[in-house]
Design a protein around this motif. Structure first.
Motif, PDB file in Angstrom:
ATOM      1  N   PHE A 184      -7.301   9.710  -5.600  1.00 53.96           N
ATOM      2  CA  PHE A 184      -5.965   9.591  -6.184  1.00 53.96           C
ATOM      3  C   PHE A 184      -4.898   9.740  -5.096  1.00 53.96           C
ATOM      4  O   PHE A 184      -3.973   8.928  -5.002  1.00 53.96           O
ATOM      5  N   SER A 185      -5.034  10.788  -4.254  1.00 56.94           N
ATOM      6  CA  SER A 185      -4.035  11.041  -3.200  1.00 56.94           C
ATOM      7  C   SER A 185      -3.991   9.888  -2.208  1.00 56.94           C
ATOM      8  O   SER A 185      -2.910   9.401  -1.851  1.00 56.94           O
ATOM      9  N   SER A 187      -5.025   6.747  -2.585  1.00 53.56           N
ATOM     10  CA  SER A 187      -4.565   5.495  -3.215  1.00 53.56           C
ATOM     11  C   SER A 187      -3.061   5.534  -3.493  1.00 53.56           C
ATOM     12  O   SER A 187      -2.357   4.531  -3.309  1.00 53.56           O
ATOM     13  N   LEU A 188      -2.572   6.692  -3.950  1.00 47.33           N
ATOM     14  CA  LEU A 188      -1.134   6.834  -4.224  1.00 47.33           C
ATOM     15  C   LEU A 188      -0.328   6.680  -2.933  1.00 47.33           C
ATOM     16  O   LEU A 188       0.701   5.997  -2.908  1.00 47.33           O
ATOM     17  N   TYR A 189      -0.828   7.294  -1.861  1.00 51.48           N
ATOM     18  CA  TYR A 189      -0.152   7.212  -0.557  1.00 51.48           C
ATOM     19  C   TYR A 189      -0.073   5.754  -0.085  1.00 51.48           C
ATOM     20  O   TYR A 189       0.968   5.293   0.386  1.00 51.48           O
ATOM     21  N   VAL A 192       2.468   3.760  -2.111  1.00 55.29           N
ATOM     22  CA  VAL A 192       3.863   4.097  -1.786  1.00 55.29           C
ATOM     23  C   VAL A 192       4.254   3.541  -0.415  1.00 55.29           C
ATOM     24  O   VAL A 192       5.353   2.996  -0.238  1.00 55.29           O
ATOM     25  N   LEU A 203      -4.806   1.678  -7.146  1.00 54.54           N
ATOM     26  CA  LEU A 203      -4.340   2.929  -7.741  1.00 54.54           C
ATOM     27  C   LEU A 203      -4.639   2.955  -9.238  1.00 54.54           C
ATOM     28  O   LEU A 203      -5.115   3.966  -9.769  1.00 54.54           O
ATOM     29  N   LEU A 207      -7.132   5.575 -11.191  1.00 54.86           N
ATOM     30  CA  LEU A 207      -6.681   6.379 -12.339  1.00 54.86           C
ATOM     31  C   LEU A 207      -7.581   6.149 -13.557  1.00 54.86           C
ATOM     32  O   LEU A 207      -7.902   7.091 -14.289  1.00 54.86           O
TER      33      LEU A 207
END
Length: 224
Positions: A184-185, A187-189, A192, A203, A207
């Protein structure tokens, strides 16, 4: 004599556990927790150009700081931000297991003899019961964090559990949470910092997998 020494060792071990709990609380509820954040760790380690130098450095940091009661979750996020989901996951799992082994051995050295002195007691029976269930008991304990990471490792070391069973149970129990947080971290990074249809799709997929995994895990634990 010997009985008095046994009591004294028990009190010293319990005092040490209480100290570890106090340190864990200070990371969570005092400004100390604001000092060592995932973002700050990521900033420090971004100075390393070489990926494997970052990996080795983070591995050492994860082992040392978890022994000093820093929450594992913040370290997993930092590893994912710095190394990406795959290498971040590897550094987090390996660091967590090395830290667990160190604390387990420390608990064995400090508290193992204490449990044996109280043979026939409720604590002794509980220790035996934990040892009999072994791998499954540790895995469930890891999935439901009832106490700080290192405290669990210390207490497990003082029980009748064997190190091999403990580490295998720990790996099984840590796997879902560390995987979810790393992916999660990471993919989110990426979504963004490099926004595109592909990074947002990854992402969303991560999820969805985490959601399905959490639902399956909850059903499995309820039915067991």
């Amino acid at each position: 004599g010997e009985h008095h020494t046994g009591h004294r060792r028990l009190y010293l071990f319990l005092a040490f556990i209480a100290l570890m709990l106090a340190v864990a609380a200070s990371w969570r509820w005092t400004p100390l927790g604001d000092w060592l954040t995932a973002e700050r760790l990521a900033d420090w380690f971004s100075l390393f150009d070489d990926t494997w130098a970052r990996f080795a450095g983070l591995l050492v940091v994860i082992v040392v700081t978890t022994l000093l009661m820093v929450p594992l979750s913040a370290l997993v996020v930092a590893a994912a931000l710095l190394l990406g989901p795959w290498l971040g996951f590897a550094a987090s799992m390996l660091g967590a297991l090395v830290s667990a082994a160190c604390a387990f051995v420390a608990g064995e050295l400090m508290g193992g003899a204490i449990i044996e002195r109280y043979s026939g007691s409720r604590v002794h029976r509980l220790s035996r019961s934990l040892s009999d269930r072994g791998i499954l008991a540790v895995a469930v304990l890891r999935m439901m964090p009832v106490a700080p990471y290192t405290v669990v490792n210390l207490v497990a070391g003082a029980s009748h559990l064997k190190l091999g069973k403990f580490l295998l149970g720990s790996a099984i129990g840590l796997l879902p949470g560390v995987t979810a947080l790393s992916w999660f971290s990471g993919s989110l990074y990426r979504a963004v910092t490099e926004p595109s249809a592909a990074t947002f799709a990854i992402l969303a997929a991560v999820l969805a997998v985490i959601g399905a995994g959490a639902w399956f895990l909850r059903r499995t634990l309820k039915s067991s």
